[in-house]
Design an enzyme around this catalytic site. Structure first.
Site, short mmCIF file in Angstrom:
data_model
loop_
_atom_site.label_atom_id
_atom_site.label_comp_id
_atom_site.label_asym_id
_atom_site.label_seq_id
_atom_site.Cartn_x
_atom_site.Cartn_y
_atom_site.Cartn_z
N LYS A 121 -0.17 3.85 0.46
CA LYS A 121 -0.90 3.38 -0.73
C LYS A 121 -0.93 4.57 -1.70
O LYS A 121 -1.45 5.64 -1.36
CB LYS A 121 -2.32 2.99 -0.33
CG LYS A 121 -3.28 2.71 -1.49
CD LYS A 121 -3.02 1.36 -2.12
CE LYS A 121 -4.12 0.97 -3.10
NZ LYS A 121 -5.40 0.67 -2.44
N HIS A 181 -13.22 3.42 -7.69
CA HIS A 181 -13.69 2.73 -6.50
C HIS A 181 -15.18 2.39 -6.57
O HIS A 181 -15.68 1.93 -7.58
CB HIS A 181 -13.35 3.54 -5.25
CG HIS A 181 -11.89 3.78 -5.05
ND1 HIS A 181 -10.92 2.86 -5.38
CD2 HIS A 181 -11.22 4.85 -4.56
CE1 HIS A 181 -9.74 3.35 -5.09
NE2 HIS A 181 -9.88 4.54 -4.60
#
Length: 279
Positions: free
Chosen positions: A53, A154
């Site tokens: 990722k 996030h």
């Protein structure tokens, strides 16, 4: 097979089923958990994992060895990075106040930083001092006055108020208003020497399993959730795991192409054959 992704709730939720051997015929995964700055770096190395990722912003440096998978990543709306400061309400609309200031960012090759550079060129228009920090250290650094502002990603969207911080800009909102496209954040890539169709199918199956059995992944997600509350972890998953996670689709690819095209025009990333991003 070696894979590297973050310990954030969206990644552990997505890959829970595959990691735990619940996807038929999929190979066992040897997982390394690391923040995006580390995975962006590993993807440029010949010894890097089979799958990672990474930031969409890092794609131009790795496409010789890795291909973009059309699923498993993080795109969406209302989920972009934030620019935070200690300042009061008045500073939130004053992007020019960042001129000459020290700004903490999570990675020089993160999508968050690329969005910040594109936004700052339009809104700030003056030089700033950039320092790299792990994303979980940025809000304490702003709170403690070690930097003037910070770029956060996030779950910080849900927790920055607890540090007494204020939002100067929502870069996702700026991007969506400027382009009409979703925000491309994190990509799943795999070595071109591997069976990409199968990797795509296994990744998509893991996403579908997570949606069908959300309770099964809870203990795994929370064991890696970096002291997040269950409620914040749930919000994180709901925001970052969406239809684009299962399939980038036309608007997903359009968002990635627009981001990298704009960035290459400003000399922020190498120019690449954008058509090669599609399978």
């Amino acid at each position: 097979m070696k894979i590297a992704f973050s310990p954030c709730p969206n990644d552990t939720f997505i890959f829970h089923a595959w990691v735990h051997g619940l996807i038929p015929d999929a190979p066992a995964l040897d997982v390394t958990y690391a923040d995006i700055d580390m995975t962006n770096t590993w993807a440029t190395q010949s010894s890097g994992p089979d799958m990672l990722k990474i930031s969409y912003a890092a794609l131009p440096w790795v496409l010789n060895e890795y291909a973009l998978l059309p699923c498993g990543g993080a795109l969406g709306r209302g989920c972009g990075p934030l620019v935070l400061t200690q300042g009061g309400t008045a500073s939130r609309a004053d992007a020019a106040s960042l001129a000459g200031k020290t700004i903490a960012v999570p990675s020089e090759r993160s999508t968050a930083y690329l969005l910040f550079r594109l936004w700052a060129a339009q809104q700030v228009r003056k030089e700033m001092t950039i320092v790299i920090m792990p994303f979980h250290e940025i809000m304490p650094a702003i709170r403690d006055g070690r930097v003037d502002a910070g770029l956060v990603i996030h779950e910080a969207r849900f927790t920055y108020h607890g540090y007494g911080l204020h939002m100067l800009a929502d870069l996702g909102q700026w991007w969506e208003e400027d382009t009409g496209l979703p925000i491309p954040l994190g990509a799943i890539i795999a070595r071109r020497s591997l069976p990409l169709d199968k990797l795509t199918a296994w990744t998509r199956a893991s996403v579908q399993y997570a949606w069908a059995h959300p309770e099964e992944s809870r203990s795994y997600v929370m064991s890696h959730a970096q002291e997040l509350s269950p409620e914040v972890a749930r919000q994180h998953i709901e925001l970052y795991v969406n239809d684009y996670t299962a399939n980038l689709g036309e608007s997903g690819y359009g968002a990635v192409i627009s981001l990298l095209d704009r960035a290459s025009e400003q000399g922020l990333v190498p120019r690449i054959d954008l058509a090669a991003l599609r399978p």
